[in-house]
Design a protein around this motif. Structure first.
Motif, PDB file in Angstrom:
ATOM      1  N   ARG A   1       1.186  -5.163   1.419  1.00 34.09           N
ATOM      2  CA  ARG A   1       2.161  -5.656   0.448  1.00 34.09           C
ATOM      3  C   ARG A   1       3.346  -6.349   1.118  1.00 34.09           C
ATOM      4  NH1 ARG A   1       4.322  -0.288  -2.399  1.00 34.09           N
ATOM      5  NH2 ARG A   1       2.075   0.040  -2.524  1.00 34.09           N
TER       6      ARG A   1
ATOM      7  N   SER B   1       2.041 -10.054   1.021  1.00 36.45           N
ATOM      8  CA  SER B   1       1.651 -10.659  -0.256  1.00 36.45           C
ATOM      9  C   SER B   1       1.814  -9.643  -1.379  1.00 36.45           C
ATOM     10  CB  SER B   1       0.198 -11.139  -0.215  1.00 36.45           C
ATOM     11  OG  SER B   1      -0.205 -11.645  -1.482  1.00 36.45           O
ATOM     12  N   SER B   2       2.312 -10.127  -2.508  1.00 30.62           N
ATOM     13  CA  SER B   2       2.428  -9.283  -3.695  1.00 30.62           C
ATOM     14  C   SER B   2       1.409  -9.659  -4.758  1.00 30.62           C
ATOM     15  CB  SER B   2       3.847  -9.394  -4.281  1.00 30.62           C
ATOM     16  OG  SER B   2       4.133 -10.742  -4.646  1.00 30.62           O
ATOM     17  N   ASP B   3       0.554 -10.646  -4.466  1.00 25.71           N
ATOM     18  CA  ASP B   3      -0.453 -11.094  -5.433  1.00 25.71           C
ATOM     19  C   ASP B   3      -1.534 -10.038  -5.610  1.00 25.71           C
ATOM     20  OD1 ASP B   3       0.928 -13.449  -5.652  1.00 25.71           O
ATOM     21  OD2 ASP B   3      -0.391 -14.570  -4.306  1.00 25.71           O
TER      22      ASP B   3
ATOM     23  N   TYR C   1      -4.684 -10.625  -6.477  1.00 31.56           N
ATOM     24  CA  TYR C   1      -5.753 -11.206  -5.662  1.00 31.56           C
ATOM     25  C   TYR C   1      -5.080 -12.125  -4.646  1.00 31.56           C
ATOM     26  CZ  TYR C   1      -9.109  -9.501  -9.114  1.00 31.56           C
ATOM     27  OH  TYR C   1      -9.853  -8.712  -9.937  1.00 31.56           O
ATOM     28  N   PRO C   2      -4.871 -11.657  -3.428  1.00 36.97           N
ATOM     29  CA  PRO C   2      -4.016 -12.380  -2.481  1.00 36.97           C
ATOM     30  C   PRO C   2      -4.688 -13.634  -1.930  1.00 36.97           C
ATOM     31  CG  PRO C   2      -4.287 -10.049  -1.894  1.00 36.97           C
ATOM     32  CD  PRO C   2      -5.328 -10.374  -2.911  1.00 36.97           C
TER      33      PRO C   2
ATOM     34  N   LYS D   1      -9.208 -17.472  -1.875  1.00 34.67           N
ATOM     35  CA  LYS D   1      -8.678 -16.358  -2.658  1.00 34.67           C
ATOM     36  C   LYS D   1      -9.500 -15.115  -2.359  1.00 34.67           C
ATOM     37  CE  LYS D   1      -7.442 -16.574  -7.076  1.00 34.67           C
ATOM     38  NZ  LYS D   1      -7.515 -16.571  -8.568  1.00 34.67           N
TER      39      LYS D   1
END
Length: 680
Positions: free
Chosen positions: A110, A113-115, A117-118, A75
């Motif tokens: 983006r 990933s849209s998280d 914390y990607p 993470k």
């Protein structure tokens, strides 16, 4: 005599190859970029855009190979804030810590990933997309094992030799290898320690085990957090107390996303933090079951477990091994309530990483920096290695310039320092001026407000990169994101000259007072006390001449720049927008008016018309706008009154204008506590 003999003698004496001819198989490029991580690809983009001859060499099969393995628990802690409520791309980069810079507005992290914390796997994927979309010239599978310098009568070059003895020769070497060599500490019993790079990440492997972790950084807490629900107890030890990023404002300190163990420590749930010098500890293992007797009680040894003691209690260390110790050599024998007196099942080293110096021979190796305990190479303020002209260190490895003070060791910081290095290269080797914008002096206030409200470079690289505004009388030259510590070399690095009108430097910086950042009174909202601001806020420094190298060395402790002739703090803003008319804009205008010695107010066309009829010399705004058939028409009539200069006050274009700052403040009606702090 063999013509190569003098060259051979010179090489033996100096370690530098002066005149050996190039092998026909040697590949020659103007620029060699070593490493296809984020810094290497970022530099590749700028070199490609400038149409330079370059090559990126990467030892692995894809970009960003570090992130294929690290962080071990997969993470990232670099935030990916997609929703900011704004469409301004430059502003949004303030909160996007993973994207690289390019002229493609959609080439952002983006997309993968849209998280918030990607996942770590998303970053190599993004770098692959970045490389492919921009068609960067990367050669994979090239493992450089040796770098040496070659001198000719007119130039200095670098030769890189790979695992197949193939050479690459370049005029400029850009080292973007990052930090990947595990940092280790040598102490008695260090052979019993597991490394962060090789530990199991399966929590089940730690079930009901007592674990000691060496280190208190993010990798250490990441490891602790991964096993928190399975281990019986977790202790963490390092030289210094834990440093929290929200207290220090340094993104490399412990982030909240990793700090759950602090809860279990403070709420007394078997976990804890200890301070001790790692060089002084000893890890020992008693292999044979037996009885160890202390002066107070008998303790049955637990087979195969690890004990911690101090080297001062180990007798005849040169004759000892990790399993041959007596009870008297354990620290619990001397201090019966020693915090680490109970044995551990595992000891894990999580001390971060260091730069790989081993690939450089003596002719090309930059020295170790004094920062970060020698883990990083020493570089100049423009990121060129000391004593290695033409060799630049970029990315995380160049963090020695701002270690523990700004974001230069992380993607959201070094993407801007890489761009700054490219500007240096363009001027030095191709004669291009550092990019700048020519503005009318009347546009200066708007330009500054725009930058403080949206610029991401000075915002992320606070106190390290700043905007330099060259005053030229009726106009000014706006130079963005110059390395502040290189300000004495500004003209030679940028190609821009400083006139007799001086310069203004715009910096983003934190306050210097130690406060409770969650306590009452943590923020300053009164603009008349702006210089007391604690959180990130713009600060403008006015100099009539460039600071010297000596002044830079003697600058006040923790100041980014030497003492200026005048300084202005814009009061911190909760929304980080700095657009309030009274608290932000008016004090800033007063300060800039002092610097340029003229009225910077804006006027409607009607007002300029009246002023042109009633005054010999109307304000500069009217002369540069209305009198050149430009200006705005007011929709409704308004009462108008033009304030004449007060006694002793003169306009900038009036001969003999007095630039005394205290007099100017009094004439402007501003108090000494207006945010323009003079007791320097």
């Amino acid at each position: 005599m063999d013509s190569s003999l003098p060259c051979l003698i010179f090489f033996v004496l100096t370690g530098v190859t002066p005149c050996f001819g190039d092998d026909n198989d040697t590949r020659r490029h103007e620029y060699c970029v070593l490493g296809a991580g984020p810094a290497g690809l970022q530099m590749g983009y700028f070199l490609s855009k400038a149409k330079r001859d370059y090559i990126i060499l990467e030892r692995n099969s894809g970009p960003g190979s570090f992130f294929q393995k690290y962080p071990r628990h997969r993470k990232l802690i670099s935030i990916n804030k997609i929703h900011t409520g704004r469409q301004n791309r430059e502003f949004n980069l303030r909160h996007d810590w993973n994207s690289l810079l390019s002229d493609k507005p959609d080439l952002l992290f983006r997309q993968v990933s849209s998280d918030f914390y990607p996942p770590a796997d998303a970053f190599p994927l993004y770098l692959s997309v970045f490389e492919r979309e921009l068609r960067l010239r990367v050669t994979y599978g090239v493992d450089i094992g040796r770098i040496r310098t070659v001198l000719s009568s007119t130039s200095r070059s670098y030769i890189l030799t790979d695992q197949h003895s193939k050479d690459y020769k370049c005029s400029v070497l850009l080292v973007a290898t990052g930090l990947w060599v595990p940092q280790e500490v040598d102490f008695v019993g260090s052979d019993l320690v597991e490394g962060y790079e090789s530990i199991s990440t399966n929590p089940e492997d730690y079930q009901n085990q007592a674990v000691l972790i060496l280190g208190k950084g993010n990798s250490a807490f990441e490891t602790a957090q991964g096993i928190l629900g399975k281990a019986s107890r977790i202790h963490m030890v390092s030289r210094s107390p834990v440093r929290l990023a929200w207290q220090t404002h340094y993104v490399g300190d412990l982030r909240a996303v990793n700090n759950e163990l602090i809860d279990t420590y403070q709420l007394k749930s078997l976990d804890g933090l200890v301070e001790a010098s790692l060089e002084q500890i000893v890890i020992i293992r008693q292999k044979d079951e037996g009885m160890m007797t202390s002066s107070r009680k008998s303790v049955k040894e637990e087979k195969g477990r690890l004990y911690v003691t101090l080297n001062k209690y180990i007798q005849r260390q040169s004759e000892k091994n990790s399993s041959d110790v007596t009870a008297e050599e354990l620290l619990g024998y001397h201090i019966d309530n020693f915090s680490m007196r109970k044995p551990y099942d595992r000891v894990i080293r999580c001390l971060g990483f260091r730069f790989n110096f081993s690939i450089f021979d003596s002719s090309a190796c930059p020295p170790n920096s004094e920062n970060a305990r020698g883990r990083l190479p020493r570089v100049t303020a423009w990121y060129e290695g000391y004593d290695t002209p033409g060799l630049f260190v970029i990315g995380a490895a160049a963090h020695s310039r701002d270690y523990r003070s700004s974001a230069g060791g992380f993607v959201h910081g070094f993407r801007y320092t890489v761009r700054a290095v490219h500007h240096v290269l363009e001027h030095r080797y191709h004669g291009a001026l550092w990019p700048s914008t020519k503005l009318l002096t009347t546009q200066l206030l708007s330009a500054v407000l725009k930058r403080v409200g949206e610029a991401s470079g000075p915002y992320q690289m606070f106190e390290m990169l700043g905007d330099v505004i060259l005053l030229r009388g009726s106009h000014c030259q706006y130079v963005e994101e110059f390395p502040l510590q290189a300000l004495p070399q500004f003209s030679s690095l940028s190609g821009h000259k400083v006139s007799e009108h001086g310069l203004v430097v715009l910096v983003m910086q934190y306050g210097k007072n130690k406060i409770d950042y969650l306590g009452q009174g943590r923020a300053v909202t009164d603009w008349t006390k702006a210089w007391k601001s604690n959180f990130l806020h713009p600060v403008l420094y006015y100099y009539d001449t460039l600071p010297t190298e000596e002044e830079m060395k003697r600058r006040p402790h923790r100041w980014p720049l030497p003492r200026p002739k005048a300084i202005h703090h814009m009061v911190e803003d909760f929304l980080t927008e700095w657009e309030a008319p009274i608290s932000h804009i008016q004090p800033l205008r007063r300060f800039l008016e002092h610097c340029v010695h003229t009225d910077l107010r804006a006027f409607y066309a009607e007002s300029c018309f009246r002023l042109s009829l009633t005054h010999r010399k109307p304000p500069l705004f009217c002369r540069q706008g209305y009198l050149k058939q430009q200006g705005l028409v007011r929709s409704k009539p308004a009462h108008f009154r033009y304030t004449e200069p007060l006694p002793g006050e003169q306009h900038a274009d009036t001969p003999g204008a007095d630039a005394a700052f205290p007099d100017y403040l009094a004439q402007a009606g501003a108090s000494m506590s207006s945010g323009i702090k003079l007791d320097l």
